[in-house]
Design an enzyme around this catalytic site. Structure first.
Site, mmCIF file in Angstrom:
data_model
loop_
_atom_site.group_PDB
_atom_site.id
_atom_site.type_symbol
_atom_site.label_atom_id
_atom_site.label_comp_id
_atom_site.label_asym_id
_atom_site.label_seq_id
_atom_site.Cartn_x
_atom_site.Cartn_y
_atom_site.Cartn_z
ATOM 1 N N ASP A 1 7.754 -29.384 -3.317
ATOM 2 C CA ASP A 1 8.424 -28.109 -3.069
ATOM 3 C C ASP A 1 9.937 -28.183 -3.125
ATOM 4 O O ASP A 1 10.597 -27.193 -3.338
ATOM 5 C CB ASP A 1 8.026 -27.561 -1.698
ATOM 6 C CG ASP A 1 8.728 -28.284 -0.576
ATOM 7 O OD1 ASP A 1 8.825 -29.527 -0.660
ATOM 8 O OD2 ASP A 1 9.190 -27.630 0.362
ATOM 9 N N CYS B 1 3.251 1.506 2.952
ATOM 10 C CA CYS B 1 4.465 0.695 2.839
ATOM 11 C C CYS B 1 5.482 1.388 1.937
ATOM 12 O O CYS B 1 6.675 1.413 2.228
ATOM 13 C CB CYS B 1 4.147 -0.673 2.241
ATOM 14 S SG CYS B 1 2.804 -1.529 3.032
ATOM 15 N N ASP C 1 4.396 -34.576 -2.425
ATOM 16 C CA ASP C 1 5.601 -34.695 -1.630
ATOM 17 C C ASP C 1 5.140 -34.516 -0.184
ATOM 18 O O ASP C 1 4.059 -33.997 0.062
ATOM 19 C CB ASP C 1 6.569 -33.588 -2.051
ATOM 20 C CG ASP C 1 7.740 -33.451 -1.112
ATOM 21 O OD1 ASP C 1 8.342 -34.483 -0.790
ATOM 22 O OD2 ASP C 1 8.030 -32.319 -0.707
ATOM 23 N N CYS D 1 0.843 -1.193 0.000
ATOM 24 C CA CYS D 1 0.000 0.000 0.000
ATOM 25 C C CYS D 1 0.880 1.245 0.000
ATOM 26 O O CYS D 1 2.101 1.156 0.049
ATOM 27 C CB CYS D 1 -0.916 0.013 1.217
ATOM 28 S SG CYS D 1 0.006 0.238 2.749
ATOM 29 N N ASP E 1 12.267 -32.605 -5.581
ATOM 30 C CA ASP E 1 11.019 -32.801 -6.321
ATOM 31 C C ASP E 1 11.082 -32.206 -7.720
ATOM 32 O O ASP E 1 10.226 -32.478 -8.554
ATOM 33 C CB ASP E 1 9.848 -32.131 -5.594
ATOM 34 C CG ASP E 1 9.585 -32.750 -4.251
ATOM 35 O OD1 ASP E 1 9.584 -33.982 -4.187
ATOM 36 O OD2 ASP E 1 9.393 -32.009 -3.276
#
Lengths: 66, 746
Positions: free
Chosen positions: B618, B42, B439, B39, B622
């Site tokens: 992940d 920020c 996984d 925003c 994998d």
């Protein structure tokens, strides 16, 4: 009828000018951060030093070479 | 980046310098990825916070790409990452080349602008012609239209012509072939008729066709580019270099590519291991979850072999590199992935398959029309005009929009649910799956341990343990601390012993939290790797941990089972751990202790049985399986390489992303089929009219616009109704909330 002789070219020139303006703004990085541009209207540009940074849109654009 | 020893600080700053681009005159530019900004507040916090550091000249935050670009000058780079951390927006370095603009998008947008300009002006002139301009005006307007259409055709049509040409050269055909043929012939015929002072010209059809199709093409590109930008903005897990200890005692920070076997590397707690190597000195624990899928931290000491990509948790280590970066574990995964990529038959998009049927039919119809009119009337100009009218009216305007527009709307729907789509064809592939392979570590579970027996421990003992654990960043400590947030005690002399635990004095007693063998001394402990709290050497509490399941894992698995999908778990963790997680979720097909190549082999075996697999994983281990699967999905916390291999990346913690993606894909698949049906229905009506020779430019323009509008309107239905209700219930935070991803990546 004779009015068409200058009205049609005029319409085309105006349209062409808008097209050129769009190309310019595209190359100038005006569309790089649309989300940010929408949010930045909430910021006061005179409030602080960093503000000086974001007014400076042209050469400060990160993706421009140089 | 959290430790503040001088050596580590040096490494951080050197890494920063390596990632910076010199702009000349002592000025440097650094690109930082700051996933937390969302925003105006920020933006202000980051820009104002960073500009106050010495040496910084300019800061600009890009909210769309969640990136900050910083210009600074000076001999040593300012500590930007620490400053960001202090501001509450933890960030990391991003690749310098990421900041470049996407040339393809620029080309599409410029082509779109030119096509739009030409189409609008030609349409303006055409309307005057249709409303009955006299012959002289009509002729003038046709010439102006031709002058506008030609540059538009050359400049904007290039995108279709090039794609069609490259397809034809490889002996294939795609949607761009009938488009190119139709547009070019429409222009040529219109030009011929204009020269010969005929009443009809199709310049408006050619120009608006290119305009409409470019809209679809641009939207499609934007969707994929946005997903790519977000995925790029996630936390990088691979180190950029390492601190090398020279024989003369100097420390140099070298980029990854310059590390040679035999070099001694210094690693602080919290660093990732840059290359495979052997530990020379130091004791620590390694988190191997990303690399191998093992959930429990591994204790290592001098002599242990370490793999690139694992995370050094507790103590400083000196390792001797045993191979170059290109030959490390990571590089081995890349080789496996390339092999998997080559082995997989390339998926043909639905639109291309449709085009393969479509273009021969249309071209044959036009040819037969031409012959038919030749025989019937003997007037070759009339015959060719009608044949070209057939091509124009059947030009796949609606068909070209039918798929991309649905995919754009579907991608938007998923984006609101925190799911990124990397490729439009992923929707098509996801609707075809019959098997889901998960996984375990980091996918079914969060890859973070959770304290199991908090209820069985006396509250005051747990408070002390939590207060001690608060001082350590070890995952088990954090799990204990999290079980009793805000616990505080008057601890003194807190010391952490790498690989062993942490000790502290409280009210005259020595408390030790850590491995049983260390905390209890030699006092007869059976399993010495258990985690305990001891008070002056006596057992005070025993802790047991389990990897926390992802939120909504159970509901997501049940949902998938209801859809009739076969579920499997393939894990690199021990078979017992894999079995435990799988049975708690009710999944029967489990295999544990698998190496990456074995996972890949299992997926190949499934594919050989004719199964179409969705792989959800992940880790580094994998990544080859993600490439080999029919379609794949990875959480945002995945290793970089895994994220880049996956078709979908989900940013929130919940596993409900899998059924949500499946639901949206199936809805999108239905709409695509409806759109195809609409396009075919349109052709079924328009083709006979065209063959009969009744198509005027006005009818062609109306028919094409109408069919495009109907297809677009149908696609927008995906944004409403049932799916929206489901999306609202599962969106816990606003669409741009990337914080869970950030936390789990650290």
């Amino acid at each position: 009828m004779s009015s068409l002789v200058f009205l049609i070219p005029l319409a085309l020139v105006l349209g062409g000018a808008a097209l050129a303006a769009f190309f310019w703004s595209l190359r100038n990085g005006q569309y790089d951060d649309l989300q940010g541009a929408a949010e930045r209207i909430f910021l006061d540009p005179d409030a602080d030093r960093a503000g000086a940074g974001f007014r400076d849109t042209g050469p400060a654009d990160p993706s421009r070479p140089g | 980046m959290s430790t503040d020893t001088p050596a580590n600080d040096l490494a951080v700053r050197e890494e920063l310098r390596l990632a910076s681009r010199a702009l000349g005159q002592g000025l440097y530019q650094t690109e930082l990825s700051v996933p937390g900004v969302h925003c105006a507040g920020c933006i202000r916090a980051v820009e104002n916070g960073l500009i106050q550091l010495p040496g910084i000249e300019h800061v600009r935050v890009n909210l769309s790409t969640k990136r900050a670009s910083v210009r600074w000058r000076g001999a040593t780079p300012p500590d930007l990452l620490q400053a960001l951390e202090r501001l509450g927006f933890p960030g990391h370095l991003s690749e310098a080349e990421d900041g470049r603009k996407d040339p393809e998008l620029g080309r599409l947008i410029r082509a779109l602008a030119v096509a739009g300009f030409a189409a609008m002006n030609i349409m303006l002139l055409s309307v005057s012609v249709w409303s009955g301009a006299d012959a002289a005006t009509r002729q003038a307007f046709h010439w102006i239209s031709a002058a506008l259409a030609l540059p538009s055709l050359l400049y904007s049509g290039r995108i279709f012509f090039l794609s069609a040409w490259s397809a034809l050269r490889h002996g294939r055909t795609n949607m761009d072939v009938p488009i190119s043929v139709g547009v070019c012939l429409a222009f040529a015929l219109s030009l011929y008729d204009t020269v010969h002072n005929e009443p009809h010209a199709y310049f408006d059809a050619a120009a608006s066709l290119i305009f409409f199709l470019l809209i679809g093409r641009t939207l499609d590109h934007l969707m994929r580019e946005r997903a790519r930008a977000v995925v790029r903005g996630l936390v990088r897990l691979a180190p950029r270099g390492a601190t090398v200890l020279r024989d003369d005692g100097r420390r140099d920070y070298l980029p990854l590519g310059e590390i040679e076997p035999g070099m001694r590397l210094a690693l602080a707690a919290g660093d990732r291991i840059p290359v495979d190597g052997v530990i020379e000195s130091g004791v620590s624990d390694l988190d191997c979850a990303i690399a191998t899928g093992e959930s429990a931290p591994q204790q290592v000491q001098a002599g242990s072999v370490v793999r690139a990509g694992t995370l050094n948790l507790s103590g400083p280590l000196t390792i001797i590199a045993s191979v170059r970066a290109e030959a490390s574990f990571l590089a081995e995964m890349v080789r496996l992935m390339e092999a998997a990529e080559n082995g997989r038959a390339r998926y043909r998009r639905l639109a291309d398959r449709a085009a393969r049927l479509y273009s021969p039919v249309v071209h044959a119809a036009a040819f037969m029309t031409c012959l038919g009119w030749m025989v019937a009337s003997g007037d070759w100009h009339r015959a060719i005009t009608v044949a070209i009218a057939v091509l124009i009216i059947t030009c796949p305007c609606a068909l070209g929009l039918a798929v991309p527009i649905v995919q754009v709307v579907a991608a938007r729907r998923l984006f609101e649910n925190g799911i990124m789509v990397r490729d439009g064809s992923a929707f098509e592939r996801l609707t075809e799956i019959d098997t889901v392979v998960f996984d375990k570590t980091g996918t079914l579970t969060l890859g973070k341990p959770r304290l199991l027996n908090a209820d069985a421990i006396a509250p005051e003992t747990l408070s002390i343990a939590a207060a001690i654990a608060e001082r350590s960043s070890h995952p088990l400590s954090r799990a204990i601390a999290a079980s009793r947030p805000g616990a505080d005690a008057a601890l003194s002399d807190v010391r952490e012993y790498p690989g062993l635990g942490i000790e502290a004095w409280l009210e005259g007693s020595l408390y030790r939290l850590g491995r049983a063998g260390w905390a209890l001394g030699e006092s007869g402990e059976t399993s010495e790797s258990a985690t305990v709290l001891s008070s002056d050497g006596r057992l005070a509490a025993r802790f047991s941990f389990a990897d926390a399941e992802r939120p909504q894992a159970r509901a997501a698995i049940d949902n998938l089972r209801v859809h009739g999908l076969r579920l499997e778990v393939l894990s690199g963790d021990t078979p017992a751990a894999a079995q435990a997680t799988a049975s708690s979720l009710g999944i029967d097909n489990v295999a544990g202790g698998l190496l990456p190549a074995q996972k890949l082999g299992h997926l190949d075996a499934l594919a050989a049985q004719g199964r179409r697999v969705l792989m959800v994983g992940d880790g580094l281990n994998d990544a080859p399986a993600l490439v080999a699967a029919h379609v794949s999905m990875a959480p945002a916390s995945a290793a970089d390489i895994g994220r880049n291999a996956a078709d979908f990346v989900f940013l929130r913690d919940g596993l409900d992303a899998v059924p949500v993606a499946l639901g949206v894909s199936r809805a999108a698949g239905r709409l695509v089929r409806q759109n195809f049906a609409l396009a075919i229905a349109y052709n079924a009506i328009a083709l006979p009219i065209a063959i009969a020779g009744y198509v005027t430019p006005l009818i062609a323009a109306l028919a094409m616009s109408l069919s495009s509008v109907i297809v677009v309107a149908n696609a927008l239905r995906l944004g409403s109704g049932r799916l929206r209700a489901r999306g609202a219930s599962s969106s816990r935070a606003r669409a741009g909330d990337f914080r869970p991803a950030l936390e789990s990546g650290r």
